[in-house]
Write an enzyme that holds these catalytic residues in place. Structure first.
Site, PDB file in Angstrom:
ATOM      1  N   GLY A  61       0.827  -1.211   0.000  1.00  0.00           N
ATOM      2  CA  GLY A  61       0.000   0.000   0.000  1.00  0.00           C
ATOM      3  C   GLY A  61       0.856   1.252   0.000  1.00  0.00           C
ATOM      4  O   GLY A  61       0.605   2.207  -0.758  1.00  0.00           O
ATOM      5  N   HIS A  62       1.893   1.244   0.845  1.00  0.00           N
ATOM      6  CA  HIS A  62       2.794   2.410   0.887  1.00  0.00           C
ATOM      7  C   HIS A  62       3.523   2.565  -0.450  1.00  0.00           C
ATOM      8  O   HIS A  62       3.716   3.684  -0.943  1.00  0.00           O
ATOM      9  CB  HIS A  62       3.847   2.237   1.988  1.00  0.00           C
ATOM     10  CG  HIS A  62       3.291   2.205   3.380  1.00  0.00           C
ATOM     11  ND1 HIS A  62       3.271   1.080   4.147  1.00  0.00           N
ATOM     12  CD2 HIS A  62       2.755   3.200   4.142  1.00  0.00           C
ATOM     13  CE1 HIS A  62       2.739   1.356   5.332  1.00  0.00           C
ATOM     14  NE2 HIS A  62       2.418   2.627   5.347  1.00  0.00           N
ATOM     15  N   GLU A 173      -6.215   6.124   1.028  1.00  0.00           N
ATOM     16  CA  GLU A 173      -7.663   6.256   1.290  1.00  0.00           C
ATOM     17  C   GLU A 173      -8.159   5.248   2.312  1.00  0.00           C
ATOM     18  O   GLU A 173      -9.296   5.331   2.752  1.00  0.00           O
ATOM     19  CB  GLU A 173      -8.439   6.109  -0.019  1.00  0.00           C
ATOM     20  CG  GLU A 173      -8.313   7.317  -0.898  1.00  0.00           C
ATOM     21  CD  GLU A 173      -9.146   7.235  -2.161  1.00  0.00           C
ATOM     22  OE1 GLU A 173      -9.754   6.163  -2.412  1.00  0.00           O
ATOM     23  OE2 GLU A 173      -9.171   8.232  -2.897  1.00  0.00           O
ATOM     24  N   GLN A 178      -8.516  10.523   7.889  1.00  0.00           N
ATOM     25  CA  GLN A 178      -7.223  11.208   8.007  1.00  0.00           C
ATOM     26  C   GLN A 178      -6.949  12.045   6.749  1.00  0.00           C
ATOM     27  O   GLN A 178      -6.511  13.194   6.829  1.00  0.00           O
ATOM     28  CB  GLN A 178      -6.119  10.165   8.191  1.00  0.00           C
ATOM     29  CG  GLN A 178      -4.716  10.715   8.052  1.00  0.00           C
ATOM     30  CD  GLN A 178      -3.658   9.680   8.380  1.00  0.00           C
ATOM     31  OE1 GLN A 178      -3.377   9.443   9.534  1.00  0.00           O
ATOM     32  NE2 GLN A 178      -3.052   9.077   7.366  1.00  0.00           N
ATOM     33  N   SER A 211      -0.155  -1.919   8.308  1.00  0.00           N
ATOM     34  CA  SER A 211       0.987  -2.380   9.106  1.00  0.00           C
ATOM     35  C   SER A 211       0.484  -3.169  10.320  1.00  0.00           C
ATOM     36  O   SER A 211       1.157  -4.060  10.814  1.00  0.00           O
ATOM     37  CB  SER A 211       1.815  -1.189   9.576  1.00  0.00           C
ATOM     38  OG  SER A 211       2.161  -0.386   8.472  1.00  0.00           O
TER      39      SER A 211
HETATM   40  O1  PAF Z   1      -1.008   7.252   8.160  1.00  0.00           O
HETATM   41  C1  PAF Z   1       0.058   7.308   8.805  1.00  0.00           C
HETATM   42  O2  PAF Z   1       0.938   6.454   8.646  1.00  0.00           O
HETATM   43  C2  PAF Z   1       0.256   8.432   9.816  1.00  0.00           C
HETATM   44  O3  PAF Z   1      -0.928   8.774  10.437  1.00  0.00           O
HETATM   45  C3  PAF Z   1       0.930   9.672   9.192  1.00  0.00           C
HETATM   46  C4  PAF Z   1       0.059  10.316   8.126  1.00  0.00           C
HETATM   47  C5  PAF Z   1       2.278   9.292   8.598  1.00  0.00           C
HETATM   48  C6  PAF Z   1       1.180  10.728  10.280  1.00  0.00           C
HETATM   49  O4  PAF Z   1       1.982  10.226  11.296  1.00  0.00           O
END
Ligand code: PAF
Length: 304
Positions: A61-62, A173, A178, A211
């Site tokens: 995903g990352h 998403e 967030q 994660s």
């Molecule tokens: O989604 C995340 O991994 C965290 O909430 C972020 C956006 C890196 C902020 O620490």
């Protein structure tokens, strides 16, 4: 600017801050000044810059976010910082998975150009101080169950945006609330960064990559697949015109029957302001957070 040497007032577990000496070419910086110097050389070369904020323990995903930002910008910075300010007491800050060496290898393979690895003392030299709070959007859904969480997220993301000053920054998403909080803070504070959303990447059985999935035992992992399945089924029924509040009740009961221990929320809400949806329209999403053992999973999908 003063020297950033003050001791941080947050408590942190002993995690490595040294450089790993493996055959790796991806650039790593650990200071705001190092980050700004690198970004400046890119800007002087006429390159645009994208930022992918993460807390590490990276997965596909990352990596899709890295690919997403690189469609827009010439250089990709990935920050890895497990932000103590967004974890509540009793949450998993201490145990949050940390694997810098593995993360850096994955980022290099994904074509990222720089990893920014600030320590907590670099990020919060004076400990907790000025914060950013996005009213409204932060108070519903996860905000109700994790008081202070979005203030911690909004604060650290504001800092990351101002430290890097990228052209674009991208967020998954899967954490849709967030994403909306961050879009709003960038708009309201006139931070000149385009905030992008990246589609949720899912396992073969539909579970959203996270994660925190690493916490699940094999049995819990198979239970977890009920979450995206329930969301999909309910969205189909919503589109067919069934009553949303009745579907929410049905979904909560179904998750408990399927092995989830508790459901924090399962709610149809509008993507823009996260208000409760009255009937399913094209802005409607179904948001859920539910517990398996000590692991809290969240997911959301939109009406197709
Ligand atoms: O989604 C995340 O991994 C965290 O909430 C972020 C956006 C890196 C902020 O620490």
């Amino acid at each position: 600017m003063g020297k950033r040497t003050a001791k941080c007032k947050f408590k942190f577990p002993a995690v490595g801050t040294h450089c790993y000496n493996v055959s790796m070419t991806i650039a790593k910086v650990r200071t705001v000044s190092g980050l700004r110097a690198r970004v400046k050389t890119w800007r002087q070369a006429g390159l645009s810059v994208g930022l992918v904020p993460t807390m590490g323990a990276l997965h596909a995903g990352h990596l899709s976010l890295v690919a997403g930002v690189l469609k827009k910008t010439g250089r990709a910075v990935v920050s890895i910082f497990v932000n103590p300010a967004q974890f509540g007491g009793g949450e998993d800050f201490e145990n949050y998975p940390r694997n810098e060496a593995e993360d850096c290898k994955m980022l290099e393979a994904a074509g990222a150009h720089l990893v920014y690895l600030p320590s907590a003392a670099e990020m919060y030299p004076e400990g907790p101080g000025a914060t950013v709070r996005v009213a409204g959007l932060s108070e519903v859904l996860c905000g109700k169950f994790r008081p202070g969480h979005f203030e911690g997220v909004a604060t650290v993301v504001t800092k990351l945006l101002l430290q890097c000053l990228p052209d674009a920054a991208i967020f998954g998403e899967k954490d849709f609330q967030q994403l909306r909080v961050i879009q709003k803070l960038a708009a309201d504070l006139d931070i000149p960064v385009e905030i992008l959303g990246g589609a949720t990447v899912r396992e073969a059985d539909g579970l959203a990559m996270s994660s925190r999935n690493a916490y699940l035992t094999a049995a819990q992992r198979s239970t977890a697949a009920a979450l995206p399945k329930t969301i999909k089924t309910l969205l189909n029924k919503a589109q067919a015109g069934e009553d949303l509040r009745t579907l929410e009740k049905e979904g909560r009961a179904g998750l408990l029957l399927n092995g989830f221990e508790a459901v924090d929320y399962l709610e149809f809400r509008e993507a823009g302001d996260l208000s409760l949806s009255r009937k399913a329209g094209k802005e409607t999403r179904l948001f859920a957070a539910a517990w398996i053992g000590k692991t809290r999973l969240i997911d959301n999908m939109k009406v197709e």
